[in-house]
Design a protein around this motif. Sequence first.
Motif, PDB file in Angstrom:
ATOM      1  N   TYR A   4     -19.069  86.130  -7.668  1.00 36.01           N
ATOM      2  CA  TYR A   4     -20.265  86.948  -7.471  1.00 36.01           C
ATOM      3  C   TYR A   4     -20.026  88.370  -7.939  1.00 36.01           C
ATOM      4  O   TYR A   4     -20.929  89.033  -8.440  1.00 36.01           O
ATOM      5  CB  TYR A   4     -20.674  86.964  -5.994  1.00 36.01           C
ATOM      6  N   TYR A   5     -18.800  88.867  -7.739  1.00 32.24           N
ATOM      7  CA  TYR A   5     -18.419  90.214  -8.127  1.00 32.24           C
ATOM      8  C   TYR A   5     -17.057  90.162  -8.816  1.00 32.24           C
ATOM      9  O   TYR A   5     -16.359  89.153  -8.751  1.00 32.24           O
ATOM     10  CB  TYR A   5     -18.349  91.134  -6.900  1.00 32.24           C
ATOM     11  N   SER A   6     -16.670  91.266  -9.418  1.00 31.34           N
ATOM     12  CA  SER A   6     -15.356  91.336 -10.064  1.00 31.34           C
ATOM     13  C   SER A   6     -14.262  91.420  -8.995  1.00 31.34           C
ATOM     14  O   SER A   6     -14.525  91.737  -7.826  1.00 31.34           O
ATOM     15  CB  SER A   6     -15.287  92.559 -10.973  1.00 31.34           C
ATOM     16  N   ASP A   7     -13.024  91.173  -9.401  1.00 30.13           N
ATOM     17  CA  ASP A   7     -11.903  91.297  -8.471  1.00 30.13           C
ATOM     18  C   ASP A   7     -11.781  92.717  -7.941  1.00 30.13           C
ATOM     19  O   ASP A   7     -11.421  92.929  -6.785  1.00 30.13           O
ATOM     20  CB  ASP A   7     -10.593  90.883  -9.147  1.00 30.13           C
ATOM     21  N   THR A   8     -12.105  93.691  -8.768  1.00 35.54           N
ATOM     22  CA  THR A   8     -12.062  95.091  -8.328  1.00 35.54           C
ATOM     23  C   THR A   8     -13.063  95.329  -7.210  1.00 35.54           C
ATOM     24  O   THR A   8     -12.753  95.986  -6.205  1.00 35.54           O
ATOM     25  CB  THR A   8     -12.351  96.028  -9.515  1.00 35.54           C
ATOM     26  N   GLU A   9     -14.261  94.786  -7.368  1.00 35.57           N
ATOM     27  CA  GLU A   9     -15.285  94.950  -6.327  1.00 35.57           C
ATOM     28  C   GLU A   9     -14.908  94.182  -5.062  1.00 35.57           C
ATOM     29  O   GLU A   9     -15.092  94.686  -3.944  1.00 35.57           O
ATOM     30  CB  GLU A   9     -16.644  94.499  -6.856  1.00 35.57           C
ATOM     31  N   TYR A  10     -14.361  92.976  -5.222  1.00 40.71           N
ATOM     32  CA  TYR A  10     -13.878  92.233  -4.057  1.00 40.71           C
ATOM     33  C   TYR A  10     -12.780  93.018  -3.340  1.00 40.71           C
ATOM     34  O   TYR A  10     -12.758  93.093  -2.109  1.00 40.71           O
ATOM     35  CB  TYR A  10     -13.323  90.867  -4.466  1.00 40.71           C
ATOM     36  N   SER A  11     -11.870  93.614  -4.105  1.00 40.34           N
ATOM     37  CA  SER A  11     -10.778  94.391  -3.515  1.00 40.34           C
ATOM     38  C   SER A  11     -11.319  95.581  -2.732  1.00 40.34           C
ATOM     39  O   SER A  11     -10.815  95.906  -1.644  1.00 40.34           O
ATOM     40  CB  SER A  11      -9.824  94.874  -4.613  1.00 40.34           C
ATOM     41  N   TYR A  12     -12.341  96.234  -3.278  1.00 45.77           N
ATOM     42  CA  TYR A  12     -12.965  97.362  -2.585  1.00 45.77           C
ATOM     43  C   TYR A  12     -13.589  96.906  -1.261  1.00 45.77           C
ATOM     44  O   TYR A  12     -13.416  97.558  -0.220  1.00 45.77           O
ATOM     45  CB  TYR A  12     -14.018  98.010  -3.483  1.00 45.77           C
TER      46      TYR A  12
END
Length: 67
Positions: A20-28
């Motif tokens: 659904y989102y990038s790994d960066t967004e998931y990490s955030y």
Amino acid sequence: MIYKLTNLDRLKLAMSNRQYYSDTEYSYLLSENGLNATTEYNNSTDKLGLLNTQLAILESLSNNIDY
């Protein structure tokens, strides 16, 4: 051999590996709930943070009329 899941891996597994989102967004989102994406997942200490992250993702998707 036992594979150790990171918090990010466990989040993706819980979300059925849908990107659904990038790994960066998931990490955030994980960090907003007190979790480090690259730390090994520990069910006894990280479960609530992971559930709150999943809830945040689902709420953001429900509010995204373009998705």
